[in-house]
Design an enzyme around this catalytic site. Structure first.
Site, PDB file in Angstrom:
ATOM      1  N   LYS A 166       0.835  -1.140  -0.152  1.00 55.69           N
ATOM      2  CA  LYS A 166       0.163  -0.054  -0.088  1.00 55.69           C
ATOM      3  C   LYS A 166       0.981   1.226  -0.146  1.00 55.69           C
ATOM      4  O   LYS A 166       1.905   1.223   0.454  1.00 55.69           O
ATOM      5  CB  LYS A 166      -0.757  -0.065   1.097  1.00 55.69           C
ATOM      6  CG  LYS A 166      -1.633  -1.172   1.487  1.00 55.69           C
ATOM      7  CD  LYS A 166      -2.944  -1.384   0.551  1.00 55.69           C
ATOM      8  CE  LYS A 166      -3.545  -2.450   0.936  1.00 55.69           C
ATOM      9  NZ  LYS A 166      -4.915  -2.829   0.100  1.00 55.69           N
ATOM     10  N   HIS A 285      -6.664 -13.474  -7.448  1.00 52.33           N
ATOM     11  CA  HIS A 285      -7.356 -12.447  -6.674  1.00 52.33           C
ATOM     12  C   HIS A 285      -8.890 -12.580  -7.155  1.00 52.33           C
ATOM     13  O   HIS A 285      -9.064 -12.634  -8.217  1.00 52.33           O
ATOM     14  CB  HIS A 285      -6.691 -11.007  -6.740  1.00 52.33           C
ATOM     15  CG  HIS A 285      -7.461 -10.134  -5.571  1.00 52.33           C
ATOM     16  ND1 HIS A 285      -8.757  -9.432  -6.019  1.00 52.33           N
ATOM     17  CD2 HIS A 285      -7.074  -9.637  -4.616  1.00 52.33           C
ATOM     18  CE1 HIS A 285      -9.240  -8.737  -4.884  1.00 52.33           C
ATOM     19  NE2 HIS A 285      -8.113  -8.911  -4.058  1.00 52.33           N
TER      20      HIS A 285
END
Length: 469
Positions: A166, A285
């Protein structure tokens, strides 16, 4: 005169067959059906069977050119859903000849194609599928599977640890690589591209791949452990996706990644085949899954999407955490976690498993717990998911007050402490907090992490809950 009677006839005359004995080669589906007012459940169930197999809305003369009895879907059982008004589970059997071998795409086009727009139904949800061994055997499945992955990585007897880098968007490739290096040298096994990191103006894919490869080889040399970074190969075309996977292989990295629902099953199966042929692990994902699976009465349950992924191919898939910020009720989550990992799973309605599933030795998939989890969750995660899983802490690593590497150290120490306690016979469900507190005494990094996250809870009821028994 023509040799057939034109006109509209009720579906249930042809497609509702309660006396039918299912075959071992049939694909079986459990649909949650909410009929429009005035439509009897048998007609609704038969309509689903018809529209997802050979039926159309009227009698056509070409029906006489084939054997409908051989090819039609059949609604063979209907049960009322306890505690819900006007909801039924309709069981439909499809003959295997209706499906192309080795194509999840074709299977879904038939079973969940047009039928979901059907006017006679208020809502429709596919709850589960039984894939017969004869059909399973036409799929390659996961590129490598759980055991081969452990052997490649030389990591045994514990869950694997990951971290999503992130901020997910906005970092330059070099700074992104720095973040990867810090996490890996601190003790994580994997770092991860976020699902929406593809190839954007601020960070093109090739630059990211190069800097991440440099980071992981450097961390590998320092720690003596094999490291990986899930390089997201998802792209706008299959050709571009494979080009990225080829580059990853040339760099010598161990694993790439794909967004299998937005990328599509055809692309996913293509990539899975490439990964097996070239020794790459494949992390999957599930971006977009909640669009499909979140409504209780309409869509497709995630356990079906998970089964489809095991057929299409992937070595890891995100599966909810039970304890973090994203959806996942414990029994249901464990139900599809078993469907991903085990070779044979018994029917168990208490966990939402409608059919016994035999995977006939198709490799297993590691479930990935990710989303809003931190060190205090470690005992619960170790207890719930067991060794064959990947635990991913994004903010729970990078949010550490001292930086990424100490954040990684905190997670690794917490994990090793939990595994050790479990192996000594301690009950993590009861003593988990105590285990973490003891570990804090000799790990300042863990103590700092425990202090930061001691108050954080995501208290919302799960949307995906089992029916009243």
């Amino acid at each position: 005169s023509v040799g057939f009677k034109a006109g509209v006839k009720e579906y249930k005359l042809t497609y509702y067959t309660p006396e039918y004995k299912t075959k071992d080669t049939d694909i079986l589906a459990a649909f949650r059906v909410t009929p429009q007012p005035g439509v009897p459940p048998e007609e609704a169930g038969a309509a689903v069977a018809a529209e997802s197999s050979t039926g159309t809305w009227t009698t056509v003369w070409t029906d006489g050119l084939t054997s409908l009895d051989r090819y039609k879907g059949r609604c063979y059982r209907i049960e009322r859903v306890v505690g819900e008004k006007d909801q039924y589970i309709a069981y439909v059997a499809y003959p295997l000849d209706l499906f192309e071998e080795g194509s999840v795409t074709n299977m879904f086009t038939s079973i969940v194609g047009n039928v979901f727009g059907f006017k006679a139904l208020r809502a429709l949800r596919l709850e589960d599928l039984r894939i017969p061994p004869a059909y399973v055997k036409t799929f390659q499945g996961p590129p490598h599977g759980i055991q081969v992955e452990r052997d490649k990585l030389n990591k045994y007897g514990r869950p694997l640890l990951g971290c999503t880098i992130k901020p997910k968007l906005g970092l330059s490739a070099k700074n992104y690589g720095r973040a990867v290096y810090e996490c890996l040298r601190g003790g994580l096994d994997f770092t991860k591209d976020d699902e929406n990191v593809n190839s954007q103006p601020f960070m093109r894919w090739r630059d990211r791949f190069l800097f991440c490869a440099e980071a992981l080889f450097k961390a590998q040399a320092e720690t003596g452990e094999i490291k990986g970074h899930y390089l997201n190969a998802t792209a706008g075309t299959c050709e571009e996706m494979i080009k990225r996977a080829v580059f990853a292989r040339e760099l010598g990295v161990p694993i790439v990644m794909h967004d299998y629902l937005t990328g599509g099953f055809t692309a996913n199966t293509t990539l899975a085949h490439y990964c097996r042929d070239n020794g790459l692990l494949l992390h999957i994902h599930r971006a977009m899954h909640a669009v499909i699976d979140r409504q209780k009465n309409h869509g497709i349950h995630f356990r079906v999407l998970a089964k489809a992924l095991r057929m299409s191919g992937g070595d890891h898939i995100h599966s909810g955490t039970v304890v973090g910020k994203l959806e996942g009720e414990r029994d249901i989550t464990l139900g599809f976690v078993d469907l991903l990992r085990d070779d044979f799973v018994e029917q168990d309605r208490s966990r939402g498993i409608y059919f016994t599933q035999d995977w006939v030795s198709l490799p297993g998939v590691l479930p990935v717990a990710s989303g809003g989890i931190h060190v205090w969750h470690m005992p619960a995660l170790t207890e719930i998911f067991g060794d064959d899983s990947v635990l991913q802490f994004g903010g729970g690593t990078l949010g550490h007050p001292w930086g990424n590497a100490p954040g990684a150290v905190a997670n690794r120490v917490a994990l090793e402490a939990c595994v050790k306690a479990r192996n000594e016979g301690r009950d993590l469900a009861q003593e988990g907090n105590e285990v973490i507190r003891e570990a804090c005494k000799w790990s300042p990094e863990l103590a700092a992490a425990c202090e930061v996250w001691k108050e954080i809870v995501f208290n919302f009821a799960a949307v995906d809950i089992l029916d009243n028994k």
